[in-house]
Design an enzyme around this catalytic site. Structure first.
Site, PDB file in Angstrom:
ATOM      1  N   GLU A 104       4.498  10.797   6.180  1.00  0.00           N
ATOM      2  CA  GLU A 104       4.642   9.521   4.985  1.00  0.00           C
ATOM      3  C   GLU A 104       5.391   9.870   3.304  1.00  0.00           C
ATOM      4  O   GLU A 104       5.188  11.991   3.868  1.00  0.00           O
ATOM      5  CB  GLU A 104       3.445   9.385   4.683  1.00  0.00           C
ATOM      6  N   ASP A 163      -1.751   6.392  -1.387  1.00  0.00           N
ATOM      7  CA  ASP A 163      -2.461   6.543  -2.599  1.00  0.00           C
ATOM      8  C   ASP A 163      -4.158   5.803  -2.278  1.00  0.00           C
ATOM      9  O   ASP A 163      -4.865   6.557  -1.972  1.00  0.00           O
ATOM     10  CB  ASP A 163      -1.264   5.794  -3.501  1.00  0.00           C
ATOM     11  N   LYS A 216      -1.662  11.633  -3.095  1.00  0.00           N
ATOM     12  CA  LYS A 216      -3.030  10.742  -4.467  1.00  0.00           C
ATOM     13  C   LYS A 216      -4.411  10.543  -4.296  1.00  0.00           C
ATOM     14  O   LYS A 216      -4.626   9.953  -3.881  1.00  0.00           O
ATOM     15  CB  LYS A 216      -2.210   9.811  -4.666  1.00  0.00           C
ATOM     16  N   ARG A 246      14.961   7.312  -5.251  1.00  0.00           N
ATOM     17  CA  ARG A 246      14.811   7.663  -4.436  1.00  0.00           C
ATOM     18  C   ARG A 246      15.449   8.896  -4.551  1.00  0.00           C
ATOM     19  O   ARG A 246      15.564   9.650  -3.289  1.00  0.00           O
ATOM     20  CB  ARG A 246      15.149   6.683  -3.317  1.00  0.00           C
TER      21      ARG A 246
HETATM   22  P1  IMP Z   1      -1.574   3.262   0.292  1.00  0.00           P
HETATM   23  O1  IMP Z   1      -0.870   1.486   1.086  1.00  0.00           O
HETATM   24  O2  IMP Z   1      -1.885   2.693  -0.799  1.00  0.00           O
HETATM   25  O3  IMP Z   1      -1.925   4.565   0.845  1.00  0.00           O
HETATM   26  O4  IMP Z   1       0.670   3.313  -0.681  1.00  0.00           O
HETATM   27  C1  IMP Z   1       1.397   3.932   0.445  1.00  0.00           C
HETATM   28  C2  IMP Z   1       3.159   3.094  -0.593  1.00  0.00           C
HETATM   29  O5  IMP Z   1       2.330   3.116  -1.768  1.00  0.00           O
HETATM   30  C3  IMP Z   1       3.182   4.345  -0.414  1.00  0.00           C
HETATM   31  O6  IMP Z   1       4.361   4.401   1.105  1.00  0.00           O
HETATM   32  C4  IMP Z   1       4.162   4.019  -1.551  1.00  0.00           C
HETATM   33  O7  IMP Z   1       5.476   3.121  -0.707  1.00  0.00           O
HETATM   34  C5  IMP Z   1       3.556   3.304  -2.556  1.00  0.00           C
HETATM   35  N1  IMP Z   1       2.747   4.359  -3.414  1.00  0.00           N
HETATM   36  C6  IMP Z   1       1.975   4.685  -3.785  1.00  0.00           C
HETATM   37  N2  IMP Z   1       1.807   5.481  -5.034  1.00  0.00           N
HETATM   38  C7  IMP Z   1       3.130   5.854  -5.574  1.00  0.00           C
HETATM   39  C8  IMP Z   1       3.584   6.560  -5.560  1.00  0.00           C
HETATM   40  O8  IMP Z   1       2.989   7.389  -7.062  1.00  0.00           O
HETATM   41  N3  IMP Z   1       5.140   5.857  -5.949  1.00  0.00           N
HETATM   42  C9  IMP Z   1       6.196   5.531  -5.815  1.00  0.00           C
HETATM   43  N4  IMP Z   1       5.381   4.717  -4.753  1.00  0.00           N
HETATM   44  C10 IMP Z   1       4.416   4.656  -4.128  1.00  0.00           C
HETATM   45 MG    MG Z   2       7.789   1.667  -3.046  1.00  0.00          MG
END
Ligand code: IMP
Ligand code: MG
Length: 179
Positions: free
Chosen positions: A99, A103, A131, A165
């Site tokens: 990954e 987040d 994060k 990106r």
């Molecule tokens: P999660 O499901 O909240 O863990 O988020 C995963 C997805 O959210 C990642 O694969 C990213 O596509 C997007 N994402 C979360 N935080 C960021 C960030 O700080 N920058 C860019 N994309 C993020």
């Molecule tokens: Mg994204």
């Protein structure tokens, strides 16, 4: 006007990124010295990292890709949908999910639940950026490039509205770039 002019701060420059990727490459190569891990890249944020990571590995690897999309705003139930599934079965394989960033953990927890039903021999996670401040679901990340504070970051494969990106560094955008 260059892309990096939109950055407020650089969290990790190219040298720093290289050092973390090499460290991860050494850790994974050591842990998998007698196995050929099957790396699953979660599109699209992990592709830049994947490209560097596989070249930092001293063991044979295979790769596959999966693309998932949230149903609108992700909910705590982790409702996501597979947009492009894996090309190959993962049964009896030593899988490492790659990954770009974790987040809330919703995306990854959905993926892990899904992959477990396919009976891999083992299942680990490697994330370039972790994060933890926004984590909703507790999950263990086996290999982490960098723990970062609760900031929205771009670059090294990570986007803001599909842009940035291709930035070779990891940074935080200026408020003026987040229109
Ligand atoms: P999660 O499901 O909240 O863990 O988020 C995963 C997805 O959210 C990642 O694969 C990213 O596509 C997007 N994402 C979360 N935080 C960021 C960030 O700080 N920058 C860019 N994309 C993020
Ligand atoms: Mg994204």
């Amino acid at each position: 006007m260059s892309l990096s002019d939109d950055l407020e701060t650089v969290l990790l420059d190219e040298e720093g990124i290289r050092a973390e990727v090499e460290r991860l490459g050494r850790e994974i190569s050591k842990d998998y010295s007698d196995r050929a891990p099957h790396l699953i890249s979660v599109l699209k944020g992990s592709v830049v990292f994947l490209a560097d990571l596989i070249r930092a590995l001293a063991v044979p690897v295979t790769v596959d890709f999966i693309s998932i999309s949230p149903y609108g705003t992700p909910t705590p139930s982790g409702v996501v949908r597979i947009r492009k599934d894996l090309d190959e079965p993962i049964e009896r394989r030593d899988v490492i999910v790659v990954e770009g960033i974790i987040d809330t953990g919703l995306t990854l927890s959905y993926l892990l639940r899904n992959f477990r039903t396919r009976n891999p021999a083992s299942l680990k996670v490697c994330a370039f950026v972790n994060k933890r401040a926004q984590r909703i679901i507790d999950l263990s990340v086996d290999y982490v490039g960098r723990e970062i504070p609760d900031k929205f970051v771009v670059g090294y494969g990570l986007d803001y509205r599909q842009r940035y990106r291709n930035l070779p560094v990891l940074g935080v955008l200026k408020p003026s770039a987040l229109e």
